[in-house]
Design a protein around this motif. Sequence first.
Motif, PDB file in Angstrom:
ATOM      1  N   PRO A 136     -17.469   0.242 188.143  1.00 42.21           N
ATOM      2  CA  PRO A 136     -17.715  -0.500 186.611  1.00 42.21           C
ATOM      3  C   PRO A 136     -16.778  -0.181 185.760  1.00 42.21           C
ATOM      4  CG  PRO A 136     -19.080   1.569 187.280  1.00 42.21           C
ATOM      5  CD  PRO A 136     -18.255   1.087 188.396  1.00 42.21           C
ATOM      6  N   ARG A 137     -16.846  -1.283 184.809  1.00 41.16           N
ATOM      7  CA  ARG A 137     -15.628  -1.129 183.849  1.00 41.16           C
ATOM      8  C   ARG A 137     -15.725   0.191 182.972  1.00 41.16           C
ATOM      9  NH1 ARG A 137     -14.108  -6.656 181.324  1.00 41.16           N
ATOM     10  NH2 ARG A 137     -12.152  -6.012 181.919  1.00 41.16           N
ATOM     11  N   LYS A 138     -14.806   0.579 182.475  1.00 42.74           N
ATOM     12  CA  LYS A 138     -14.629   1.832 181.677  1.00 42.74           C
ATOM     13  C   LYS A 138     -15.043   1.451 180.217  1.00 42.74           C
ATOM     14  CE  LYS A 138     -11.395   5.686 180.992  1.00 42.74           C
ATOM     15  NZ  LYS A 138     -10.122   6.066 181.021  1.00 42.74           N
ATOM     16  N   MET A 139     -15.970   2.421 179.661  1.00 46.19           N
ATOM     17  CA  MET A 139     -16.539   1.916 178.537  1.00 46.19           C
ATOM     18  C   MET A 139     -15.819   2.598 177.368  1.00 46.19           C
ATOM     19  SD  MET A 139     -19.115   0.212 179.258  1.00 46.19           S
ATOM     20  CE  MET A 139     -20.130   0.015 177.644  1.00 46.19           C
ATOM     21  N   ALA A 140     -15.595   1.908 175.920  1.00 45.50           N
ATOM     22  CA  ALA A 140     -14.920   2.729 175.040  1.00 45.50           C
ATOM     23  C   ALA A 140     -15.716   3.753 174.495  1.00 45.50           C
ATOM     24  CB  ALA A 140     -14.823   1.579 173.668  1.00 45.50           C
ATOM     25  N   ARG A 141     -14.910   4.754 173.867  1.00 44.90           N
ATOM     26  CA  ARG A 141     -15.572   5.823 173.353  1.00 44.90           C
ATOM     27  C   ARG A 141     -16.307   5.448 171.867  1.00 44.90           C
ATOM     28  NH1 ARG A 141     -12.486  11.490 173.700  1.00 44.90           N
ATOM     29  NH2 ARG A 141     -14.119  11.921 175.072  1.00 44.90           N
ATOM     30  N   PRO A 142     -17.653   5.983 171.858  1.00 44.38           N
ATOM     31  CA  PRO A 142     -18.105   5.831 170.389  1.00 44.38           C
ATOM     32  C   PRO A 142     -17.432   6.587 169.405  1.00 44.38           C
ATOM     33  CG  PRO A 142     -19.518   7.468 171.923  1.00 44.38           C
ATOM     34  CD  PRO A 142     -18.019   7.086 172.809  1.00 44.38           C
TER      35      PRO A 142
END
Length: 162
Positions: A136-142
Amino acid sequence: MATQELNNHHPLPSYPQLIINAIEELNNENGSNKTSISKYIESKYGDLPAAHSTLLSHHLNRMKESGELVFWKNNYMKADPNAPPRRGRGRPPKPKAPLPPGTVVFSTGRPRGRPPKDPNAPPRPPNPNGKPRGRPRKMARPEGGMGGGGGLGAPQLRCLPR
């Protein structure tokens, strides 16, 4: 008198002859490199064409491929007809046992490597559970979440009062 000196000028011998003469005159045990051959020719024959280095490289390569010269350790030397051929780097190949006469050789199976894609193959159906293949793609940090948005990437822990 000046016109007689110009008419007396001897033309250059052919480049293969110049190269052979230079190697013989330099008489190095391990042969002569391209630079020393070029310097010898320039010192012996002062008026050379403008493309001297290109012509020299071309003729050295031609003489090397035809077998007139041997190229070994960045040096050129005259080929000795009695010398055994020099081996290149690496391990020599194993000798192959000769097959008996009348033997038919078949291929050893499929070729090495991944087979090419079939251009006539139908397209793949989508995944039945809806997820894409692979990681899965890396999610951006909130922003401003638990960590407060600051720091060097490590999560910050806060102590809560009891």
